[in-house]
Design an enzyme around this catalytic site. Structure first.
Site, PDB file in Angstrom:
ATOM      1  N   SER A 593     -13.962  -3.502 -10.125  1.00 49.41           N
ATOM      2  CA  SER A 593     -14.644  -3.292 -11.395  1.00 49.41           C
ATOM      3  C   SER A 593     -14.635  -1.796 -11.740  1.00 49.41           C
ATOM      4  CB  SER A 593     -16.057  -3.867 -11.327  1.00 49.41           C
ATOM      5  OG  SER A 593     -16.626  -3.995 -12.610  1.00 49.41           O
ATOM      6  N   ASP A 668     -12.099 -13.968 -16.326  1.00 50.40           N
ATOM      7  CA  ASP A 668     -13.142 -12.940 -16.232  1.00 50.40           C
ATOM      8  C   ASP A 668     -13.773 -12.731 -17.612  1.00 50.40           C
ATOM      9  OD1 ASP A 668     -14.665 -10.636 -15.835  1.00 50.40           O
ATOM     10  OD2 ASP A 668     -13.204  -9.732 -14.475  1.00 50.40           O
ATOM     11  N   HIS A 700     -15.151 -12.659 -12.757  1.00 49.85           N
ATOM     12  CA  HIS A 700     -15.169 -11.269 -12.277  1.00 49.85           C
ATOM     13  C   HIS A 700     -15.331 -11.190 -10.755  1.00 49.85           C
ATOM     14  CE1 HIS A 700     -15.310  -7.023 -13.029  1.00 49.85           C
ATOM     15  NE2 HIS A 700     -16.513  -6.869 -12.521  1.00 49.85           N
TER      16      HIS A 700
END
Length: 723
Positions: A593, A668, A700
């Site tokens: 991320s 995601d 995600h």
């Protein structure tokens, strides 16, 4: 030849020790639960203050029970309910008690929607009569008892409903709810993700009114995501996702009066393009608190709404040159004075205001952070909180008088301590762990912190881990760019300072985050132990922009996400590379991320330092990410184009050297796969060779079935081949 007995004994002892040390952790061990910790699930105190309840799941029988335990003795006193005694359902995933504890909401058949939101079939269980009733035939969201537990409010298909439990009558409060257009009573995607709350309605103290938020999403741009699935043709899911600089949903506040069955629209004032990140009724049933935040998120008003006249009054204002954090710490005391936390002096601390917003007292102070607010004991006039006073990597539990005197440290062990207090603040259950100790659950006296009894530990896990000869997780600091940065290191168990080792750096680096703490292993730590067994040294450094070291340290990255954070990772890599036992030609970095955004920038902008990088679900341009998160730290792209573009990896693909692995899940909803697809295309057009993988329909977190095992196998192989 016959071996003498004493020689044979020595041989067996020696070989068993060798075999014990040779046991290697595998990815299957990590992702199939070998190192799972025991926990107390859904722990809650009962109103009597002498008992607590825990949700226990009997996996073999497929049943669920809410079991009652005595705080002081630990004796199981019985069960509020056991699903094996109910013919209508076999088990349940979660529960919620009414205020008087006579009714229980049971969640079954739960479907996850986004990170925090879900919908399910709910049942209402009467503890006294043992009667079970289904709340609705529909899968609903956020069912919540009224204070007198005579009613339940909930949301179905973006509309708010109230059900009278005695008569069974269902009242639909709103009728304009429609997917991707109007939401009533729950929050939209970006509020859920970035303000971390879903239920956008609240009962007042006497259950006569319900305040709720309405989101008009019509003008918010729509994001479409293909779902590959298993059918012949894929499907598409669409949802409103406001990207940086784009239109947000128009949020408004409303109040429903159950007696008149009428809804009032509340005019909060002359605000434009604003957020309502929290609503909460005070102890006065005629006073609602509302937090209103400007789009830049650096100016927050706490407003009190008079429910009789709909008049509004600003009682407190917070301003910051960067941004104001939204928390759940607002607590109203019996006289409607309130507790508030703020970073206005440079560190997060607790303040006490009267019912009109006048400051009564600053309760805590010092060059350390309050990291959790637990509550207020009206009898002793003490506030309970968690803080970093014992060091930013540690957490301790304290109590203090509302006048700021007689602060008492209630936890004794250095590490991470987290408390769960009984309803009357007589006891607290402390969860403790450190780099060398997995979770220990102990009961303590809330006045002194004295140990009452041990509840549960993970001694079996520690015994199991002995065979693996794990290396310690070493905590230290490293001086970088004028700051002492927190760092942890994991070395091979047979570490030899005369040898050279490749270095793998892990970081997240996002604003206010922390990867370096005095806490026990998570799944990634076991992976690092496996890599250490393969001859790697693994390090994590929390650079500027991370949390728990004061507002200035955290907010220095404002308007330039990725600049100072990257400078610190590069400088740390260079300094570590100077150590005699680190091979400076074999330094890699990885992250997920925000961490993937960082590791991608590292291999692009510091290809002379990093030989290898792995990025999982990275942001490739902040122009692709949502309004609330991105603009909090960057303002809008229209105002800060250079801040967005100079630090976005997608604009530096021509600099790629070394080995790069890019991974993303196609499902995601948070950091869209668009980020990686656009980055892939830019790298291709720059004729740069790299490795990449897309996991179909994974979100995600990239998990489900063997997905994590496959991902970590891929990353392990990539590290072995390229570092």
């Amino acid at each position: 030849m016959r071996i003498p007995k004493f020689v044979l004994t020595l041989f067996l002892v020696g070989t068993s020790a060798i075999f014990a040390q040779e046991k290697q952790v595998t990815l299957e061990d990590i992702w199939r639960g070998t190192f799972s910790q025991e926990r107390l699930e859904s722990l809650k105190s009962l109103n009597n203050g002498t008992e607590y309840i825990v949700l226990n799941q009997d996996r073999k029988a497929g049943s669920s029970s809410i079991d009652v335990y005595d705080y002081k003795s630990g004796e199981k006193k019985g069960s509020l309910l056991n699903s094996s005694d109910l013919s209508e359902l076999s088990g349940f995933q979660s529960y919620e008690l009414s205020q008087d504890e006579n009714m229980i909401l049971l969640a079954t058949d739960v479907d996850q929607i986004y990170r925090h939101s879900s919908k399910g079939i709910f049942y209402i269980y009467d503890v006294k009569s043992k009667e079970l009733k289904k709340l609705s035939e529909n899968k609903v969201q956020e069912p919540t008892f009224s204070p007198d537990n005579s009613k339940v409010a909930y949301v179905f298909e973006n509309n708010l409903f109230v059900k009278d439990l005695a008569s069974g009558k269902e009242t639909q409060i709103t009728t304009d709810g429609k997917k991707n257009e109007v939401i009533n009573g729950i929050t939209d995607w970006v509020y859920e993700e970035e303000f971390a709350f879903v239920r956008g309605f609240d009962w007042n103290a006497d259950g006569t009114k319900v305040a709720f938020l309405r989101f008009d999403e019509i003008d918010v741009p729509e994001f479409s995501m293909d779902i590959i699935g298993k059918d012949l043709y894929p499907t598409a899911t669409t949802f409103k996702y406001p990207k940086a600089g784009e239109a947000n949903a128009i949020v408004s506040l409303h109040m429903y009066d159950l007696a008149t069955a009428k809804t009032s629209d509340i005019n909060l004032g002359d605000y434009e393009d604003f957020y309502i990140p929290r609503i909460k009724w005070t102890n006065n049933p005629d006073v609602l608190s509302v937090q209103v935040l400007n789009r830049h998120q650096n100016d927050l008003d706490l407003i009190f709404v008079n429910a009789k006249t709909n008049e509004v009054k600003v009682v407190l204002n917070e301003k910051d040159s960067a941004y104001v954090d939204v928390t759940d710490n607002l607590t109203f005391l019996a006289d409607n004075s309130f507790i508030w936390t703020s970073e206005k002096d440079g560190y997060n601390h607790i303040y006490h205001y009267d019912k009109n917003g006048k400051l009564l007292n600053r309760i805590t102070k010092g060059d350390w952070e309050v990291t959790n607010y637990y509550g207020f004991n009206p009898k002793s006039k003490r506030i309970y909180f968690q803080s970093t006073e014992n060091g930013s990597v540690n957490r301790d539990v304290y109590s203090i008088k509302t006048d700021g005197s007689k602060k008492t440290r209630l936890t004794q062990k250095t590490g991470t301590n987290n408390a769960d207090f009984s309803a009357d603040f007589t006891y607290f259950i402390n969860t403790y762990n450190s780099t060398s100790t997995p979770n220990e659950y102990t009961l303590h006296d809330a006045k002194s912190g004295k140990l009452v009894r041990k509840i549960k530990d993970n001694s079996e896990l520690l015994e199991l881990e002995k065979a693996f000869d794990f290396s310690p997780k070493e905590l230290s600091t490293i001086e970088i760019n004028g700051n002492n940065l927190n760092m942890w290191t994991i070395k091979p168990s047979d570490f030899d300072a005369t040898k050279k080792y490749p270095l793998l750096m892990y970081q997240y680096s996002g604003p206010g985050s922390q990867t370096v703490s005095n806490s026990y292993f998570g799944a990634n730590d076991y992976w690092y132990q496996m890599l250490a067994d393969l001859g790697y040294i693994i390090v994590s450094v929390d650079g500027r922009g991370t949390g728990f070291k004061g507002a200035a340290f955290k907010k220095v990255t404002q308007n330039e996400l990725g600049k100072f954070e990257l400078e610190d990772q590069i400088a740390a890599a260079k300094k570590l590379g100077e150590l005699e036992y680190i091979d400076s030609e074999r330094i890699g970095i990885w992250g997920w991320s925000f961490g993937g955004f960082m590791s991608t920038n590292a291999i692009l902008k510091a290809n002379d330092v990093f030989k290898m990088a792995i990025a999982v679900a990275p942001v490739s341009s902040w122009r692709f990410y949502d309004t609330i998160y991105t603009e909090r730290y960057m303002t809008t792209p229209q105002e800060n184009a250079s801040g967005y573009d100079e630090n976005s990896p997608i604009n530096h693909v021509d600099k790629l050297k070394g080995n790069y692995l890019l991974v993303h899940g196609s499902g995601d909803d948070n950091v869209h796969v668009q980020n990686s697809m656009r980055l892939i295309e830019a790298l291709v057009q720059a004729n740069k060779q790299f490795d990449w993988a897309i996991y179909p329909d994974r979100n995600h977190g990239i998990y489900g079935g063997n997905t994590r095992l496959h991902l970590y196998t891929k990353m392990t192989n990539f590290i072995k081949e390229n570092l």
